[in-house]
Design a protein around this motif. Structure first.
Motif, PDB file in Angstrom:
ATOM      1  N   GLU A   1      15.143 -39.114  19.238  1.00 41.23           N
ATOM      2  CA  GLU A   1      13.862 -39.826  19.339  1.00 41.23           C
ATOM      3  C   GLU A   1      12.697 -38.861  19.535  1.00 41.23           C
ATOM      4  O   GLU A   1      11.571 -39.132  19.103  1.00 41.23           O
ATOM      5  CB  GLU A   1      13.914 -40.833  20.495  1.00 41.23           C
ATOM      6  N   ASP A   2      12.935 -37.759  20.221  1.00 42.68           N
ATOM      7  CA  ASP A   2      11.874 -36.780  20.476  1.00 42.68           C
ATOM      8  C   ASP A   2      12.504 -35.396  20.489  1.00 42.68           C
ATOM      9  O   ASP A   2      13.082 -34.968  21.489  1.00 42.68           O
ATOM     10  CB  ASP A   2      11.189 -37.076  21.811  1.00 42.68           C
ATOM     11  N   HIS A   3      12.402 -34.687  19.377  1.00 42.56           N
ATOM     12  CA  HIS A   3      13.073 -33.394  19.217  1.00 42.56           C
ATOM     13  C   HIS A   3      12.540 -32.343  20.189  1.00 42.56           C
ATOM     14  O   HIS A   3      13.309 -31.605  20.802  1.00 42.56           O
ATOM     15  CB  HIS A   3      12.916 -32.898  17.771  1.00 42.56           C
ATOM     16  N   LEU A   4      11.227 -32.287  20.342  1.00 44.59           N
ATOM     17  CA  LEU A   4      10.626 -31.301  21.233  1.00 44.59           C
ATOM     18  C   LEU A   4      11.013 -31.571  22.677  1.00 44.59           C
ATOM     19  O   LEU A   4      11.343 -30.648  23.430  1.00 44.59           O
ATOM     20  CB  LEU A   4       9.100 -31.305  21.078  1.00 44.59           C
ATOM     21  N   LYS A   5      10.982 -32.829  23.080  1.00 39.26           N
ATOM     22  CA  LYS A   5      11.337 -33.187  24.452  1.00 39.26           C
ATOM     23  C   LYS A   5      12.789 -32.808  24.739  1.00 39.26           C
ATOM     24  O   LYS A   5      13.101 -32.257  25.806  1.00 39.26           O
ATOM     25  CB  LYS A   5      11.130 -34.684  24.681  1.00 39.26           C
ATOM     26  N   GLU A   6      13.683 -33.097  23.797  1.00 42.18           N
ATOM     27  CA  GLU A   6      15.103 -32.787  23.993  1.00 42.18           C
ATOM     28  C   GLU A   6      15.310 -31.280  24.128  1.00 42.18           C
ATOM     29  O   GLU A   6      16.062 -30.812  24.984  1.00 42.18           O
ATOM     30  CB  GLU A   6      15.917 -33.338  22.826  1.00 42.18           C
ATOM     31  N   TYR A   7      14.606 -30.511  23.293  1.00 44.47           N
ATOM     32  CA  TYR A   7      14.704 -29.046  23.362  1.00 44.47           C
ATOM     33  C   TYR A   7      14.191 -28.533  24.712  1.00 44.47           C
ATOM     34  O   TYR A   7      14.819 -27.667  25.339  1.00 44.47           O
ATOM     35  CB  TYR A   7      13.899 -28.435  22.215  1.00 44.47           C
ATOM     36  N   ASN A   8      13.081 -29.084  25.184  1.00 39.94           N
ATOM     37  CA  ASN A   8      12.514 -28.645  26.460  1.00 39.94           C
ATOM     38  C   ASN A   8      13.401 -29.018  27.648  1.00 39.94           C
ATOM     39  O   ASN A   8      13.467 -28.280  28.636  1.00 39.94           O
ATOM     40  CB  ASN A   8      11.111 -29.232  26.644  1.00 39.94           C
ATOM     41  N   ILE A   9      14.092 -30.159  27.555  1.00 39.07           N
ATOM     42  CA  ILE A   9      15.023 -30.543  28.625  1.00 39.07           C
ATOM     43  C   ILE A   9      16.168 -29.535  28.697  1.00 39.07           C
ATOM     44  O   ILE A   9      16.573 -29.109  29.790  1.00 39.07           O
ATOM     45  CB  ILE A   9      15.566 -31.969  28.404  1.00 39.07           C
ATOM     46  N   LEU A  10      16.683 -29.149  27.531  1.00 41.28           N
ATOM     47  CA  LEU A  10      17.763 -28.166  27.508  1.00 41.28           C
ATOM     48  C   LEU A  10      17.302 -26.844  28.119  1.00 41.28           C
ATOM     49  O   LEU A  10      18.009 -26.234  28.935  1.00 41.28           O
ATOM     50  CB  LEU A  10      18.231 -27.935  26.067  1.00 41.28           C
ATOM     51  N   LEU A  11      16.107 -26.404  27.743  1.00 44.15           N
ATOM     52  CA  LEU A  11      15.560 -25.171  28.321  1.00 44.15           C
ATOM     53  C   LEU A  11      15.412 -25.291  29.823  1.00 44.15           C
ATOM     54  O   LEU A  11      15.745 -24.372  30.581  1.00 44.15           O
ATOM     55  CB  LEU A  11      14.186 -24.866  27.700  1.00 44.15           C
ATOM     56  N   SER A  12      14.926 -26.428  30.278  1.00 47.09           N
ATOM     57  CA  SER A  12      14.698 -26.651  31.704  1.00 47.09           C
ATOM     58  C   SER A  12      16.001 -26.605  32.492  1.00 47.09           C
ATOM     59  O   SER A  12      16.062 -26.017  33.583  1.00 47.09           O
ATOM     60  CB  SER A  12      14.007 -27.997  31.906  1.00 47.09           C
ATOM     61  N   GLU A  13      17.064 -27.215  31.947  1.00 47.92           N
ATOM     62  CA  GLU A  13      18.351 -27.215  32.645  1.00 47.92           C
ATOM     63  C   GLU A  13      18.902 -25.801  32.789  1.00 47.92           C
ATOM     64  O   GLU A  13      19.430 -25.433  33.835  1.00 47.92           O
ATOM     65  CB  GLU A  13      19.358 -28.106  31.911  1.00 47.92           C
ATOM     66  N   LEU A  14      18.765 -24.997  31.731  1.00 48.65           N
ATOM     67  CA  LEU A  14      19.240 -23.621  31.803  1.00 48.65           C
ATOM     68  C   LEU A  14      18.423 -22.812  32.798  1.00 48.65           C
ATOM     69  O   LEU A  14      18.962 -22.022  33.571  1.00 48.65           O
ATOM     70  CB  LEU A  14      19.174 -22.956  30.425  1.00 48.65           C
ATOM     71  N   GLU A  15      17.104 -23.028  32.798  1.00 44.02           N
ATOM     72  CA  GLU A  15      16.234 -22.285  33.712  1.00 44.02           C
ATOM     73  C   GLU A  15      16.538 -22.623  35.167  1.00 44.02           C
ATOM     74  O   GLU A  15      16.562 -21.748  36.032  1.00 44.02           O
ATOM     75  CB  GLU A  15      14.769 -22.582  33.392  1.00 44.02           C
ATOM     76  N   LYS A  16      16.784 -23.915  35.445  1.00 41.62           N
ATOM     77  CA  LYS A  16      17.087 -24.326  36.818  1.00 41.62           C
ATOM     78  C   LYS A  16      18.435 -23.792  37.281  1.00 41.62           C
ATOM     79  O   LYS A  16      18.629 -23.528  38.463  1.00 41.62           O
ATOM     80  CB  LYS A  16      17.058 -25.849  36.917  1.00 41.62           C
ATOM     81  N   TYR A  17      19.364 -23.654  36.337  1.00 43.94           N
ATOM     82  CA  TYR A  17      20.685 -23.104  36.688  1.00 43.94           C
ATOM     83  C   TYR A  17      20.602 -21.597  36.900  1.00 43.94           C
ATOM     84  O   TYR A  17      21.106 -21.055  37.886  1.00 43.94           O
ATOM     85  CB  TYR A  17      21.697 -23.428  35.584  1.00 43.94           C
ATOM     86  N   ASN A  18      19.947 -20.901  35.964  1.00 46.52           N
ATOM     87  CA  ASN A  18      19.825 -19.445  36.047  1.00 46.52           C
ATOM     88  C   ASN A  18      18.640 -19.011  35.177  1.00 46.52           C
ATOM     89  O   ASN A  18      18.751 -18.983  33.954  1.00 46.52           O
ATOM     90  CB  ASN A  18      21.102 -18.765  35.577  1.00 46.52           C
ATOM     91  N   PRO A  19      17.495 -18.675  35.782  1.00 45.46           N
ATOM     92  CA  PRO A  19      16.293 -18.317  35.008  1.00 45.46           C
ATOM     93  C   PRO A  19      16.519 -17.180  34.014  1.00 45.46           C
ATOM     94  O   PRO A  19      15.830 -17.099  32.997  1.00 45.46           O
ATOM     95  CB  PRO A  19      15.291 -17.904  36.090  1.00 45.46           C
ATOM     96  N   GLU A  20      17.486 -16.305  34.279  1.00 44.40           N
ATOM     97  CA  GLU A  20      17.738 -15.172  33.384  1.00 44.40           C
ATOM     98  C   GLU A  20      18.261 -15.624  32.021  1.00 44.40           C
ATOM     99  O   GLU A  20      18.210 -14.863  31.048  1.00 44.40           O
ATOM    100  CB  GLU A  20      18.734 -14.212  34.030  1.00 44.40           C
ATOM    101  N   LEU A  21      18.765 -16.850  31.943  1.00 41.67           N
ATOM    102  CA  LEU A  21      19.272 -17.339  30.660  1.00 41.67           C
ATOM    103  C   LEU A  21      18.168 -17.436  29.615  1.00 41.67           C
ATOM    104  O   LEU A  21      18.422 -17.348  28.416  1.00 41.67           O
ATOM    105  CB  LEU A  21      19.937 -18.710  30.838  1.00 41.67           C
TER     106      LEU A  21
END
Length: 329
Positions: free
Chosen positions: A253-273
């Protein structure tokens, strides 16, 4: 590999061997009544050693083996005979295995190469025999050293899959389908969330007999860094991959939003990712016409991306070319 057989975390109790005691023997023969000390040294205790094995993909063989104990060294003997060393325990582990202290969580070592051996716990040193303690004023010492104790404690073994490219996306983004198309891997594929419950590895053939390893990581959901869904269990595997291929399906439904959520999850787990090389692939492009692709590209302005279809083969070779260029840039 059967899903139930994939184990990437075990906690085991390890104890290396105790060193053997030195001997306090005094030489006594028929015609040599005062031969002096001739006690030998004790043997060292057995080590606990980890050895990398590229043919192992899981820690399953250690899951039900909670206590690992190496052999003790034998005591020294007469005539300066050194006692036998304790038997070493060699634990074969998959490449990418790391070890942490079971109490503090502190990193201890990692095994990343086939045949590589690393000592997890050293056996205790053997005690010296009385022959070492004779002096001009004490020519018949009747004592020797005891052997040193071995080490013991709980250790945590974690497996982090080794691959060149990690596929990152929500469940049902088409990661498993892509892996099955570009490699000989046969992951379980179905149109519902969490079909993939274990990381799958595939060797992707490229031009001129080149290749790279791709890992299909179980799908991430919003809140994965807090343990939601499959959560932290598989986020650790992404840490090993030098490149991350983000996948968002064409019917999102929202490609940019989905991509940003994935980035956010990785950053919250380990910013170095987020320091890793990354690229966005829009899967299931056979559902789109050229006009819709232009609209999505406008939406993703500034984000390098490519449309492809695992079903029709559209842009699959171009995707492999892009991955190869990024890996070797």
């Amino acid at each position: 590999m059967a899903e139930s057989n994939f184990v990437d975390y075990v906690k085991i109790f390890c104890k290396s061997g105790q060193g053997g005691a030195g001997s306090a023997h005094l030489r006594r023969e028929k015609y040599i009544p005062k031969g002096g000390p001739d006690g030998g040294d004790g043997g060292r205790g057995g080590h606990i050693i980890l050895e990398g094995n590229e043919h192992k993909w899981t820690l399953l063989h250690l899951k039900y083996k909670k206590h690992i104990k190496a052999g003790n060294g034998e005591s020294g003997g007469a005539q300066r005979m050194t006692g036998a060393d304790g038997e070493d325990i060699i634990l074969e582990v998959p490449l990418g295995t790391i070890v942490r202290d079971g109490e503090t969580g502190e990193f201890i070592l990692e095994v990343t190469e086939h045949g590589q051996q690393k000592t997890l716990m050293k056996g205790g040193r053997g005690g010296q025999g009385n022959d070492h303690f004779k002096t001009s004023t004490n020519q018949t010492p009747r004592y020797a050293q005891p052997g040193e104790d071995g080490e013991e404690g709980w250790k945590i073994l974690e497996l982090k899959v080794l691959a060149d490219v990690g596929l990152v996306g929500f469940p049902s983004a088409g990661k498993s389908t892509l892996l099955s198309v570009v490699s000989a891997a046969k992951p379980k594929i179905a149109d519902y969330p969490f079909t993939t419950l274990t990381p799958n590895l595939g060797i992707v053939g490229h031009r001129e007999q080149r290749s790279f390893v791709m890992a299909d990581i179980p799908g991430i959901i919003e809140g994965a860094h807090e343990g939601k869904g499959l959560g932290l269990r598989f986020l650790r595997h992404i840490e090993r991959n030098p490149m991350l291929l983000f996948m968002v399906p064409a019917d999102s439904e929202d490609h940019l939003k989905e991509y940003n959520i994935l980035l956010s999850e990785l950053e919250k787990y380990n910013p170095e990712l987020l320091d890793k090389q990354r690229f966005l692939a829009i899967s299931k492009a056979d559902m789109l016409d050229q006009e819709l692709m232009k609209e999505i590209s406008t939406e993703l302005k500034g984000i390098p991306h490519l449309f492809f279809s695992s079903v029709t083969g559209y842009n699959v070779q171009q995707l492999k070319d892009t991955i190869w260029e990024i890996l070797n840039s």
